[in-house]
Design a protein around this motif. Structure first.
Motif, PDB file in Angstrom:
ATOM      1  N   ASP A 262      41.446  26.790  65.115  1.00  0.00           N
ATOM      2  CA  ASP A 262      41.311  26.602  63.668  1.00  0.00           C
ATOM      3  C   ASP A 262      41.991  27.725  62.882  1.00  0.00           C
ATOM      4  O   ASP A 262      42.648  27.477  61.867  1.00  0.00           O
ATOM      5  N   SER A 263      41.828  28.965  63.383  1.00  0.00           N
ATOM      6  CA  SER A 263      42.477  30.081  62.679  1.00  0.00           C
ATOM      7  C   SER A 263      43.984  29.929  62.744  1.00  0.00           C
ATOM      8  O   SER A 263      44.687  30.186  61.762  1.00  0.00           O
ATOM      9  N   ILE A 264      44.478  29.512  63.906  1.00  0.00           N
ATOM     10  CA  ILE A 264      45.932  29.347  64.051  1.00  0.00           C
ATOM     11  C   ILE A 264      46.434  28.323  63.035  1.00  0.00           C
ATOM     12  O   ILE A 264      47.417  28.555  62.330  1.00  0.00           O
TER      13      ILE A 264
ATOM     14  N   ALA B 109      55.006  34.973  61.703  1.00  0.00           N
ATOM     15  CA  ALA B 109      53.655  34.897  61.145  1.00  0.00           C
ATOM     16  C   ALA B 109      52.595  35.096  62.224  1.00  0.00           C
ATOM     17  O   ALA B 109      51.655  35.875  62.049  1.00  0.00           O
ATOM     18  N   LEU B 110      52.751  34.397  63.343  1.00  0.00           N
ATOM     19  CA  LEU B 110      51.720  34.473  64.373  1.00  0.00           C
ATOM     20  C   LEU B 110      51.694  35.854  65.033  1.00  0.00           C
ATOM     21  O   LEU B 110      50.629  36.367  65.344  1.00  0.00           O
ATOM     22  N   ARG B 111      52.857  36.460  65.192  1.00  0.00           N
ATOM     23  CA  ARG B 111      52.878  37.804  65.780  1.00  0.00           C
ATOM     24  C   ARG B 111      52.210  38.806  64.831  1.00  0.00           C
ATOM     25  O   ARG B 111      51.537  39.732  65.276  1.00  0.00           O
ATOM     26  N   SER B 112      52.391  38.580  63.508  1.00  0.00           N
ATOM     27  CA  SER B 112      51.773  39.500  62.552  1.00  0.00           C
ATOM     28  C   SER B 112      50.247  39.380  62.601  1.00  0.00           C
ATOM     29  O   SER B 112      49.526  40.286  62.192  1.00  0.00           O
ATOM     30  N   HIS B 113      49.761  38.227  63.095  1.00  0.00           N
ATOM     31  CA  HIS B 113      48.308  38.064  63.260  1.00  0.00           C
ATOM     32  C   HIS B 113      47.868  38.515  64.652  1.00  0.00           C
ATOM     33  O   HIS B 113      46.731  38.256  65.043  1.00  0.00           O
ATOM     34  N   GLY B 114      48.744  39.118  65.401  1.00  0.00           N
ATOM     35  CA  GLY B 114      48.363  39.711  66.676  1.00  0.00           C
ATOM     36  C   GLY B 114      48.568  38.822  67.900  1.00  0.00           C
ATOM     37  O   GLY B 114      48.152  39.175  69.003  1.00  0.00           O
ATOM     38  N   ILE B 115      49.202  37.657  67.708  1.00  0.00           N
ATOM     39  CA  ILE B 115      49.464  36.802  68.869  1.00  0.00           C
ATOM     40  C   ILE B 115      50.601  37.427  69.681  1.00  0.00           C
ATOM     41  O   ILE B 115      51.687  37.673  69.147  1.00  0.00           O
ATOM     42  N   LYS B 116      50.333  37.661  70.949  1.00  0.00           N
ATOM     43  CA  LYS B 116      51.372  38.291  71.779  1.00  0.00           C
ATOM     44  C   LYS B 116      52.084  37.267  72.656  1.00  0.00           C
ATOM     45  O   LYS B 116      53.299  37.269  72.771  1.00  0.00           O
ATOM     46  N   LYS B 117      51.280  36.409  73.307  1.00  0.00           N
ATOM     47  CA  LYS B 117      51.900  35.409  74.185  1.00  0.00           C
ATOM     48  C   LYS B 117      52.019  34.095  73.442  1.00  0.00           C
ATOM     49  O   LYS B 117      51.017  33.444  73.155  1.00  0.00           O
ATOM     50  N   LEU B 118      53.269  33.745  73.126  1.00  0.00           N
ATOM     51  CA  LEU B 118      53.511  32.583  72.278  1.00  0.00           C
ATOM     52  C   LEU B 118      54.689  31.790  72.807  1.00  0.00           C
ATOM     53  O   LEU B 118      55.689  32.357  73.228  1.00  0.00           O
ATOM     54  N   GLU B 119      54.529  30.481  72.802  1.00  0.00           N
ATOM     55  CA  GLU B 119      55.660  29.636  73.189  1.00  0.00           C
ATOM     56  C   GLU B 119      55.772  28.490  72.192  1.00  0.00           C
ATOM     57  O   GLU B 119      54.785  27.832  71.870  1.00  0.00           O
TER      58      GLU B 119
END
Lengths: 156, 254
Positions: free
Chosen positions: A10-12, A69-79
């Motif tokens: 939901d946050s994503i 955007a997602l990295r700025s929210h602290g997501i490190k592993k993203l595809e």
């Protein structure tokens, strides 16, 4: 990062909802309906997108904006994954998105294949100038009452 | 490459090279069209075609293996490795000839792509599903323009008839099937293009009649593009423009 501190789906979605479309910043990527899925595989966040039009130059910017955007929210592993089928349709645009488009001066997509009214003055006296417009997703129309030209978001 | 992979690769090159070469040709109009709306329409059409190319050649590169990409196929092959039909590599001519060529090609795509959406190959079906939505707009516009100019002034009519006379001998190649097509039919991947001819003639005939244009009597067809046997002299000149950056600065990126 422990499993408990992984941001919820939901946050994503909320974060994605805050990213504007690079070419029509009045609406967000989620309004546009191009984000098809958000899920975790293990501890990797998978965001699945579908392109609006095959050659839309905004596609690579959209990917970059999502990643930033997602990295700025602290997501490190993203595809980010591309999904072509089912092909994007304007039916997936949210009601909220349609209202924002109209307010911005772009007539929202209609099943009838053309705008119902001028987004500037509301007159129904409109005519098509060209099937193609300033971006692949729009066509050019004009209002014969207020004489203003306007973009119409094509229905596909 | 195994024989069936090679056949699939050839099929994908034919699809991808058609859209790549036509996309490049149409993009040559950018900034030169007779009116702004047409300039934008041509650029948008070119953009769709280049986008579709990325899917077709992307998949072709995947089938080819060796870590090849769509860009490698687009920018590092020479003339004899291209598999587009001759029609799409012909120079643009005037605006009427460009739109006549677009219509003759769009009409074919509008008949082929809906069938490819039922391909046994799920990637081909997905690409076709996407491309078909765009082609629906392309053919609507090119048909409208062919009618508008054909059934227009004396000058525009004469130019459209000349364009049709010039381009008609390049239509037959779209339907000249060979062993690659037989392999696609056998695998349920794609239809034999020869079986699409009647539907094509009906669609094109209807639009050209409305445009008050006469289809030439001869069914002579220039061939050699989709097999790669003989391209026209024009493709090499096109590639010198399209490929020069990657040739001069190998591996350059944005």
């Amino acid at each position: 990062m422990t499993l408990n501190s992984i941001p919820s789906i939901d946050s994503i979605w909320n974060w994605l909802d805050a990213i504007p479309d690079p070419e029509i910043p009045a609406i967000s990527l989620t309004d546009l309906g191009i984000i098809r899925d958000v899920t975790y595989e293990g501890d990797t966040l998978i965001v699945t997108l579908t392109p609006t039009y095959s050659g839309c130059p905004a596609t690579s910017i959209i990917n970059l904006d999502i990643e930033t955007a997602l990295r700025s929210h602290g997501i490190k592993k993203l595809e980010l994954r591309r999904q072509l089928s089912p092909a994007w349709t304007t039916d997936w645009m949210t009601q909220d998105g349609r209202a924002k488009l109209e307010k911005y001066g772009i007539a929202p997509p209609q099943p009838s294949g053309g705008p119902t009214k001028c987004p500037h003055c509301g007159s129904q006296a409109v005519e098509k100038l060209s099937q193609f417009g300033s971006t692949p997703c729009k066509s050019q129309w004009r209002c014969t009452a207020c004489l203003e030209p306007f973009d119409y978001f094509k229905c596909i | 490459m195994a024989a069936d992979r090679e056949m699939l690769f050839q099929f994908l090159l034919r699809m991808g090279d058609n859209s790549l070469i036509l996309g490049h040709r149409v993009s040559e109009w950018c900034g030169h069209a007779p009116v702004l709306e047409e300039d934008i329409a041509l650029a948008n059409t070119a953009l769709d075609l280049i986008g579709q190319t990325q899917f077709w050649l992307g998949y072709a590169a995947e089938v080819q293996g060796d870590n090849k990409t769509a860009d490698d196929l687009a920018f590092l092959r020479d003339v004899w490795d291209f598999r587009n039909i001759l029609l799409v590599e012909l120079p643009n001519g005037d605006f009427g000839q460009t739109l006549m060529r677009q219509f003759l090609f769009d009409a074919f795509q509008s008949i082929l792509l809906p069938r490819l959406t039922k391909s046994s190959d799920s990637q081909i079906a997905a690409i076709a599903e996407k491309a078909n939505k765009e082609v629906a707009y392309h053919v609507e516009r090119s048909a409208d323009t062919v009618v508008g100019l054909g059934d227009g002034t004396e000058e525009s009519h004469a130019r459209m008839q000349a364009a049709l006379d010039r381009l008609w001998p390049y239509v037959g190649e779209m339907f000249a099937s060979d062993d690659v097509d037989s392999a696609m039919v056998a695998a349920g991947i794609a239809p034999d293009p020869a079986t699409l001819r009647a539907e094509y003639d009906a669609l094109v005939g209807q639009v050209l009649t409305e445009a008050t244009l006469s289809i030439p009597d001869s069914d002579f067809a220039h061939k050699g593009g989709r097999t790669g046997k003989t391209h026209t002299e024009h493709l090499g000149h096109l590639l010198t423009q399209m490929q020069w950056l990657q040739r001069a600065y190998p591996g350059a990126t944005w």
